[in-house]
Design a protein around this motif. Sequence first.
Motif, mmCIF file in Angstrom:
data_model
loop_
_atom_site.group_PDB
_atom_site.id
_atom_site.type_symbol
_atom_site.label_atom_id
_atom_site.label_comp_id
_atom_site.label_asym_id
_atom_site.label_seq_id
_atom_site.Cartn_x
_atom_site.Cartn_y
_atom_site.Cartn_z
ATOM 1 N N ASP A 32 55.442 13.330 56.883
ATOM 2 C CA ASP A 32 55.818 12.855 58.075
ATOM 3 C C ASP A 32 54.851 13.116 59.196
ATOM 4 N N LEU A 33 53.713 14.031 59.067
ATOM 5 C CA LEU A 33 52.682 13.992 59.857
ATOM 6 C C LEU A 33 51.715 12.736 59.893
ATOM 7 N N SER A 64 53.517 9.944 61.384
ATOM 8 C CA SER A 64 53.543 9.905 62.973
ATOM 9 C C SER A 64 52.342 9.780 63.512
ATOM 10 N N GLY A 65 51.334 10.097 62.735
ATOM 11 C CA GLY A 65 49.715 9.641 63.370
ATOM 12 C C GLY A 65 49.173 11.017 63.627
ATOM 13 N N LYS A 66 49.815 12.254 63.469
ATOM 14 C CA LYS A 66 49.376 13.418 63.834
ATOM 15 C C LYS A 66 48.487 14.073 62.790
ATOM 16 N N ALA A 67 48.400 13.563 61.794
ATOM 17 C CA ALA A 67 47.618 14.044 60.397
ATOM 18 C C ALA A 67 46.903 12.634 59.888
ATOM 19 N N SER A 68 45.746 12.817 59.506
ATOM 20 C CA SER A 68 45.079 11.929 58.876
ATOM 21 C C SER A 68 44.643 12.055 57.418
ATOM 22 N N PHE A 75 44.754 18.079 59.887
ATOM 23 C CA PHE A 75 45.269 18.159 60.969
ATOM 24 C C PHE A 75 44.646 19.406 61.687
ATOM 25 N N GLU A 76 44.847 19.546 62.974
ATOM 26 C CA GLU A 76 44.342 20.789 63.960
ATOM 27 C C GLU A 76 45.689 21.355 64.321
ATOM 28 N N TYR A 77 45.827 22.785 64.097
ATOM 29 C CA TYR A 77 46.862 23.469 64.700
ATOM 30 C C TYR A 77 46.312 24.848 65.192
#
Length: 94
Positions: free
Chosen positions: A57-58, A61-65, A80-82
Motif C-alpha cells: 500500500d505504501l 500511494s508513493g509513500k515508499a519506493s 521509507f522514513e518513519y
Amino acid sequence: MQEQRKPYSAEEIALTMNDVSKIIEQLSSEGFLVNKVVIGNALRPTIFLFSNDKCRDLIISGKASYQHFNNVVPIKQGVFEYSGCRVVWSESLI
C-alpha cells in the motif's frame, strides 16, 4: 581520509533503543510486521519489516519506493522514513 567517529556512549544507545521501541509499537499498531532492528547508526536506526499488504500500500500511494539490487539473486527492497528511522523490507524478483 575519512575522520573516524568516536563510539556511541551507552546512554546514546539506550536512548535510541527506547525511541526505537516506541516506533516499533507504532508500526505494529498500524499493521506492519517488524522482523529486526539494526542500530548501526544511533542517529538513524534501520527497522526491517516482513513484507505484507501494508508495505505494498505504501508503494502504491508513493509513500515508499523500491531500490533494486542485483547481487547473486536479484531482489528489490522497499524503503521509507518513519520517525527518523529507515524502514525497509525485501522482496525477491524470482
